[in-house]
Design a protein around this motif. Sequence first.
Motif, PDB file in Angstrom:
ATOM      1  N   LEU A   1       1.589   5.056  13.035  1.00  0.00           N
ATOM      2  CA  LEU A   1       1.263   3.318  12.977  1.00  0.00           C
ATOM      3  C   LEU A   1       1.087   3.223  11.206  1.00  0.00           C
ATOM      4  O   LEU A   1       1.414   2.070  10.968  1.00  0.00           O
ATOM      5  N   LEU A   2       0.514   4.008  10.130  1.00  0.00           N
ATOM      6  CA  LEU A   2       0.169   3.580   8.995  1.00  0.00           C
ATOM      7  C   LEU A   2       1.620   3.578   8.675  1.00  0.00           C
ATOM      8  O   LEU A   2       2.045   2.978   7.396  1.00  0.00           O
ATOM      9  N   PHE A   3       2.496   4.323   8.470  1.00  0.00           N
ATOM     10  CA  PHE A   3       3.700   4.470   8.184  1.00  0.00           C
ATOM     11  C   PHE A   3       4.589   3.075   8.343  1.00  0.00           C
ATOM     12  O   PHE A   3       5.063   3.066   7.559  1.00  0.00           O
ATOM     13  N   LEU A   4       4.318   2.877  10.445  1.00  0.00           N
ATOM     14  CA  LEU A   4       5.030   1.207   9.966  1.00  0.00           C
ATOM     15  C   LEU A   4       4.501   0.233   8.817  1.00  0.00           C
ATOM     16  O   LEU A   4       5.665  -0.870   8.505  1.00  0.00           O
TER      17      LEU A   4
ATOM     18  N   ALA B   1       0.481   8.682   5.194  1.00  0.00           N
ATOM     19  CA  ALA B   1       1.446   8.030   5.975  1.00  0.00           C
ATOM     20  C   ALA B   1       2.305   6.813   5.049  1.00  0.00           C
ATOM     21  O   ALA B   1       3.240   6.002   5.376  1.00  0.00           O
ATOM     22  N   PHE B   2       1.565   5.852   5.533  1.00  0.00           N
ATOM     23  CA  PHE B   2       1.131   5.148   4.156  1.00  0.00           C
ATOM     24  C   PHE B   2       2.182   4.260   3.315  1.00  0.00           C
ATOM     25  O   PHE B   2       3.270   3.274   2.980  1.00  0.00           O
ATOM     26  N   LEU B   3       1.932   5.216   1.912  1.00  0.00           N
ATOM     27  CA  LEU B   3       3.213   5.623   1.008  1.00  0.00           C
ATOM     28  C   LEU B   3       3.668   5.298   1.521  1.00  0.00           C
ATOM     29  O   LEU B   3       5.447   5.001   0.614  1.00  0.00           O
ATOM     30  N   ALA B   4       4.327   6.956   2.108  1.00  0.00           N
ATOM     31  CA  ALA B   4       5.964   7.222   2.466  1.00  0.00           C
ATOM     32  C   ALA B   4       6.449   5.804   3.402  1.00  0.00           C
ATOM     33  O   ALA B   4       8.139   5.765   2.982  1.00  0.00           O
TER      34      ALA B   4
END
Lengths: 547, 525
Positions: free
Chosen positions: A69-72, A249-252
């Motif tokens: 979710l955070l990756f997206l 995940a967000f930064l990725a």
Amino acid sequence: MDSFSEVTLLLDLGYIILAATAFAFLGKRIKMPSLVGYLLAGLLLGPVLGLVAIGHSLEMIAELGIALLLFLVGLELSFDKIKDLGKAAVSISSFQVCLTAIGGFAVAQLLGFGLLPAIFLAATVTFSSTVVVIKLLDQKGHMHRRYARLAVGLFLGQDIVIILALTILSGLGAGSDFELAIVLKSLGVAFGGMGLLLSVVLVAARYILPRPFAWAANSPDTVFIWALCWCFLIVLLAHQLHLSLEIGAFLAGVALAQLPMHEDLHRRLHPLMTFFIAIFLVTLGIRMEIQEFSTVWVAVLVLSTFVLLIKPLIVFVILTRMRFDAHTAFHTAVATGQVSEFSFILLAMGASSGLINGTLVTLGGLVGLITIACSSYLIINADALYKTYKRTGLFRLLGSKRDSSTEAEETRERHCIVVGMNAMGRAITQALANRGLEVLAVDTDPKKLTGLGSAETFIGSVEYESVIEEIGLRRANMVISALQIEDANHLLAYRCKSYGVRCAIHAFDLSMVEDLLDLETAYLLMPSADGTVAQKNILIKEGLVKI
Amino acid sequence: MSGYAILMLVAAIAFGLSKLLRLPAIPLLMLGGVALQILANKLQIKIDPALVQETIELGLAVLVFTAGADLSPRRVKKRIQPVLILSCAQFLLLGLAGVMTARWLGYEWMVAFYIGSALSASSTLVVVRHLQQRRQFFEPYGRLVVGVLLMQDIFIILLIVALQAIAGGPLECSLALLKALALGAIALLLHRRLVPWVCRRFRADEETLMLGALATLFTFSAVAYLLELPFLVGAFLAGFILSAFPMNGLVRGMLGSITSFFLALFFISIGFVLTLPTGAMLLHGLVLIIVLIVVTVLLVTTLAERLGYSTRAALEAGILLSQTSEFSLLLAFAGMSAGHLSAQLFSMIALITVSTMTLTSLISRDSIIWGLMKLHPKQRHSKTAGFQNLSDHAVLLGYGRAGRQTVQFLIEHGLEVVVVDSDAATVRQLREKGLHALQGDGSNAQVLNQVNAHQARVVLCSMRYSRDALVALRALEGATAKVIARTFEPHEAEKVRALGGLPVDTAHAATGNFLSWLESNALIK
């Protein structure tokens, strides 16, 4: 691997999916957000029926959901968008955390809790659920809106505070006394880690990722697996640096958001995220402890009211003071009206270290359940609430700037959509654009979308419902598919028929003709047959046959 | 999370190599799993066995569900008869060859039966990908191959049902098969009636569609489980229910990424749990691979030709089907679970699968097909008499789909026509109609001389690849004949023009006709 009957995880997943589906379908009848349905499904499976217990595997799947979710979310943020709202988000989250924590502490004290329990309850009501809010905003299709980005920034700012809180709590729990040196060292590691992770992501986004991803661009499966691998590796690195999974995940995602195929990647990953996050939300319901409701219900109601009303009000006031317009401030504020799943972890850690008693864990869980459920309705219906709010004239009272939102939805209408940029697709696109028509060219390969003159371009596969919405198929004047994929062409023809949109489809094999005509295709593109006619014309023109 | 990250890293490397080497991803994923096992043992890296077990469980469910979802009867529409004949004959005869070979190698009857059955299934995932990459999915032979693959999946599922119940005797075995067929009948009913009704009645969003599809999977798996059938039967039938158009298209986008994710992890996990087979087993594996490839190619080519397919199409079908399947792994896994197969035997079948899947992409190259076509008895015995005495005639290189119309047009306008085609069956049919036809490669200078192309009035190139037309153009440089070549991409047309030929730009022609239609219907100005 010994027996087919040993399929515990499948059995648990079966219960979860069936319950989630049942509640989601029933929920649709009463316009209940699916998220609330998932929580209720979890309550049924866990506290009520005791069918599913959360094991390591389910926890892992739930974590995958959060990471995706955070990756997206990261995948939608270019560096420009981050610059636009990054600084504001940091300031807002600092103010919001301080003011809400003070307010929460005061309410807890008024309810008669001691110092330490009041601190824990203050922390509980301060943080909002990134997962819940993003899921709802995504469901509304508002993730690209300014207020959504601001909310995400605010929540990520909260995440940093949570990391600091958990770090301090670990120091408290590590020994009988508070060891300042250990806590300071941990804080240093956390900040150092954040700096290192940011550097890795920035360098990767600029110098490492673009070339391999460009090389693999025409192989969607490879790009998909590479993106997931990148996400998991950065999450792992974040974990090693004592940072949260969410931040990793967000930064990725942010690193990959700088690549041209980031939107298509987003669409491909979205179903996977939806699957995992549904499981996460059901497991959230399963974990709830509702046995002691009768003893804590007053505190539950008071704290829930604080989270649902006072906390958004604090955020709204901060935002209006920072000169954000009423629309952005209102929607961002509404998004903060629930507690975070982190609060449960915080309370559980407090209970296990003996700082608070178990009743507080139940209390936090119940506040979580009520606020998440109520705020889901509020977020889904935020536009209607905003209209009511505007009518009340509270703008002036709260000192908010008039709505100057320029976020009018860009909608294409009466346009021509050309799918598949092979030679025929390109020729048709250019021909229609040259005649002054508004043309949107669609392909999964970014390279094929270059050099198309005045035509707009869109990277994506028409097999995805989200792509159909984004390209505005139902409002199109005409849809043309030059694809050589039978199933995709049939589905496109079917969708065009459903929406009453005229379509021309590439019938590259005679066996397709009948089905496409059944689907009311207006025109069949048949280059092979057209080529035969063209060949005859050349034979005549060159005098090679006599007429 | 570290376990998932490691598995995804292996998957990322396997997919990268797959793209680089143009090999299918499945064998590389399994080899990646084997490499991971070796590395983990050497470097003392701990991979949670529960994670591996669970990815295999989930992967199995996803694998059969996806296979079921591809089982749309539409795919074999109007080809039921050849598909049934070829699939039954191949499954039985190749299975028999496998059983007999395994018996000859010294295996017991039950083990030999598993080996034979595993050999007789071909990989849907590998073949479909191959056909899509070469844009041959919708060519007649592509449809035939896809139909055969779908039938094989059904056979394997029924075999698993029977083998799981075999310990209880023939009665229990028959009862299990009956239950499976009854469940299949319910699935067929839902496929035909319920799914189209749901599609008409409801407009579901992506999330609801996905949940609905997964709920179907788990419901049918549970029903199968309650009927004491392997849950995979339920998963397969659930997929079949959703294979009805347009539901299959609607859910494909939603389930595509979930499938890719779990299948990548599944194949790595399978590789990870393999145990090293003995030297003798490796040798047996080699013998079985040879039997599989030789028997499949000979059998399928012969049968497909008899069913009216061209030599080239029949050969390509034979080569494409000459590998074992992911369903062979499924069968072997079921055999191991039931205690019929040892871990080493499972590994041997897995290694046969890895090897044959890799070999398929190597032996299905054009050069190999051409080589095999030269060995074809019809090719060797075909009349090699040329048409050197002809002049001012028309030469058609490649009969293709538009050949009939072109030849008719040329004859109607008084031209004598010679057709050059690589396909023995096509040439035979043309000769039977009294036309001049020569079997051979239209880009070959010798063949062009045989049909006296230099003295022709016109040479029409409509071979499968534009590069062949360019070779023919070079061979005909300086000739009096005008050369007309079909092209699709603009750069191909430029090359034809540069070599003095006249390109027929089919994409351009189609665009022109489409624009005329738009104008005549007042849709554009």
